[in-house]
Scaffold this active site. Structure first.
Site, mmCIF file in Angstrom:
data_model
loop_
_atom_site.group_PDB
_atom_site.id
_atom_site.type_symbol
_atom_site.label_atom_id
_atom_site.label_comp_id
_atom_site.label_asym_id
_atom_site.label_seq_id
_atom_site.Cartn_x
_atom_site.Cartn_y
_atom_site.Cartn_z
ATOM 1 C CG HIS A 110 -2.409 0.480 0.775
ATOM 2 N ND1 HIS A 110 -2.794 2.187 1.568
ATOM 3 C CD2 HIS A 110 -3.318 0.272 0.424
ATOM 4 C CE1 HIS A 110 -3.273 2.187 1.031
ATOM 5 N NE2 HIS A 110 -4.556 1.555 0.380
ATOM 6 C CG ASP A 171 -9.337 6.506 8.363
ATOM 7 O OD1 ASP A 171 -10.147 6.906 9.693
ATOM 8 O OD2 ASP A 171 -8.531 7.842 7.938
ATOM 9 C CD GLU A 282 -10.420 10.386 10.155
ATOM 10 O OE1 GLU A 282 -11.512 10.042 8.935
ATOM 11 O OE2 GLU A 282 -10.118 9.164 10.963
#
Length: 531
Positions: A110, A171, A282
């Site tokens: 990632h 997240d 958030e």
């Protein structure tokens, strides 16, 4: 004047030619040896490892989530044991500085800009590491021991069997432990618990010399703090002991909208300072979206359907505050009263209150739902020119005015997150680089670019926007720091670390003196001084 005899001249010439040939052949041999060390896999083939090397099927290790850099490795190691990793690194270390071989740890790929790649080097597939079986300890100070190649989603599922869970998250949970701990690991719980690197008790590390070391606050503490947020520069994380807390059953998940950024930011700051507050906070930005309801997840319900249906954004930039309160099913009545009291202190547009209730697992793994949808449309494996910034609280209004008022005015090419965290929850002994102020904002432009597009959704347009944002931060002297940083020169890295560069370079010299590890970060180059 007398000249030397011809025989002496011939003899001297022969000596010169012979010396030249020896020197020439020595240079050629040295060049050939260096070339062999850097590109010949034969020495790796004979290494005694429990897993195996692949020298042919390596192309996938030259790709990552960013889809912008492709650096082909020489070999891909699939380790079964920590010893495999140590043996490989020690072998490269023993080759010395003349070898160009480097080593990169690859988790769930990632990375955004080739950080886990090693051009003509060795990439270690951390997900194949089988040495450390996950172990959950549920005593007074619960923790989980997990492999550096373990995915956070699998850690969550295992811990939930014991009614426990890690305190701090990202997240997106389909990332490896080693990958997030090498950066920081930030999400909406960080204001309370700090990032993931603030919730680690101990680690097992393989250094750039091939040493296997256990480290914690009390044992090898310099290495412990250096590796956390250290961008893979000092060692490869093969095991981590992570702090746990009791896990809730359910989550009340809330979204509300603001038209005014200052009000939006002030409410967030009030919430993260409060003792009694939400468990997750958030914010994100909605640019040029005309239909409010169509942009909410279908699982969200408006508090007042009539008012919500009448709301029109008229293409204005909106600011969404996303909140979550954890609860167990036997506390429903008390929870609703508590949430109502907290919401009553906020100044959002009352017609835009949306709520839903989901399981704790479903909430934490929420981004995976979007991944599945994007993969089904062939939109996951596209370039992702993300830009992640840390902005001091005192400068966040200046930043928002310029970026959302002048640079990003028409549309966005992905989510834009913006939320504050408390610096006091971060350990300043780690390698993570932060702004100077006590409260700072994470601002994340999570862009996706459409391949071959020359429009506003194309890679070049997005990169130009990113450059404008960075240039504004520089000229306005906002005191910004990059999160998941990327620079091309050591001078830029020195500026990023500022006064912390000296410690960072000293740690590199101590734990990876040949600059073998994580070459894709482009901080240090093998064979070049760290000073």
């Amino acid at each position: 004047m007398r000249y030397p005899p011809v025989s002496i001249l011939k003899q001297n010439n022969m000596l010169f030619v012979r010396s030249f040939m020896i020197l020439f052949l020595s240079c050629c041999m040295a060049i050939r040896i260096n070339h062999c060390f850097s590109s010949n896999p034969s020495s790796l083939r004979t290494l005694p490892v429990d897993g195996h090397f692949s020298f042919d099927e390596v192309h996938h290790a030259a790709k990552d989530f960013g889809n912008r850099f492709q650096l082909l490795p020489l070999a891909l190691l699939y380790p079964k044991s920590v010893s495999d990793i140590a043996t490989t690194i020690r072998h490269v270390w023993q080759m010395g500085p003349n070898s160009e071989l480097t080593v990169a740890a690859r988790g769930h790929s990632h990375s955004l800009q080739g950080q886990a790649q090693a051009h003509q080097g060795v990439v270690i597939n951390m997900e194949s590491l089988q040495a450390h079986k996950m172990h959950v300890y549920s005593g007074n100070y619960p923790y989980v021991d997990a492999s550096g190649g373990e995915l956070w989603i699998d850690i969550l599922r295992e811990c939930l069997k014991y009614g426990l869970a890690p305190k701090s998250w990202t997240d997106y949970l389909h990332l490896t432990v080693g990958g997030t701990l090498s950066n920081a690991g930030v999400s909406g719980q960080a204001f309370r618990h700090g990032p993931q690197i603030s919730n680690v008790y101990q680690m097992e590390i393989v250094t750039g010399k091939g040493e296997v070391l256990n480290c914690s606050e009390k044992q090898n503490s310099d290495l412990f703090h250096g590796v956390l947020g250290g961008l893979g520069q000092f060692g490869i994380i093969t095991r981590a002991r992570i702090s746990l807390e009791p896990a809730p059953d359910m989550v009340k998940w809330i979204r509300v909208l603001y038209l005014d950024f200052t009000t939006f930011a002030t409410d967030q700051e009030r919430l993260i300072r409060a003792e009694n507050t939400f468990d997750y906070i958030e914010g994100f930005v909605i640019i040029n979206r005309t239909s409010l309801l169509n942009n909410w997840r279908s699982s969200f319900d408006p508090q007042d359907p009539v008012q919500a249906s009448q709301f029109q954004s008229d293409g204005r930039t909106l600011f969404c505050l996303e909140l979550a309160k954890y609860f167990n099913r036997d506390r429903m009545d008390a929870l609703n009263e508590e949430v109502g009291n907290l919401l009553s202190q906020l100044r959002y547009m009352t017609s835009t209150l949306f709520l839903t209730e989901v399981s704790y697992l479903e909430f934490l793994d929420r981004v995976h739902v979007s991944e599945v949808k994007l993969r089904s449309k062939g939109l996951w494996e596209v370039p992702h020119p993300w830009l992640n910034l840390l902005i001091p609280k005192s400068k966040i209004n200046d930043f928002a005015d310029e970026v959302f008022g002048n640079i990003l005015t028409d549309t966005s090419n992905g989510p834009i997150l913006i939320y504050p965290v408390n610096k006091s929850k971060w350990d300043n002994r780690t390698s993570a680089v932060l702004p100077e102020e006590d409260i700072f904002y994470l601002v994340a432009f999570l862009n996706s670019a459409m391949p071959s597009s020359m429009g506003t959704d194309g890679l070049e347009h997005i990169l130009t926007q990113n450059k404008r944002i960075l240039e504004f931060c520089e000229t306005a002297r906002l005191g910004m720091k990059q999160y998941l940083p990327h620079y091309n020169t050591q001078e830029e890295w020195k500026a990023h670390f500022g006064p912390r560069w000296e410690v960072f370079a000293q740690r590199k010299s101590a734990y990876d003196p040949l600059a073998i590890l994580a070459p894709g970060q482009r901080i240090f180059q093998k064979g070049i001084s760290f000073s």
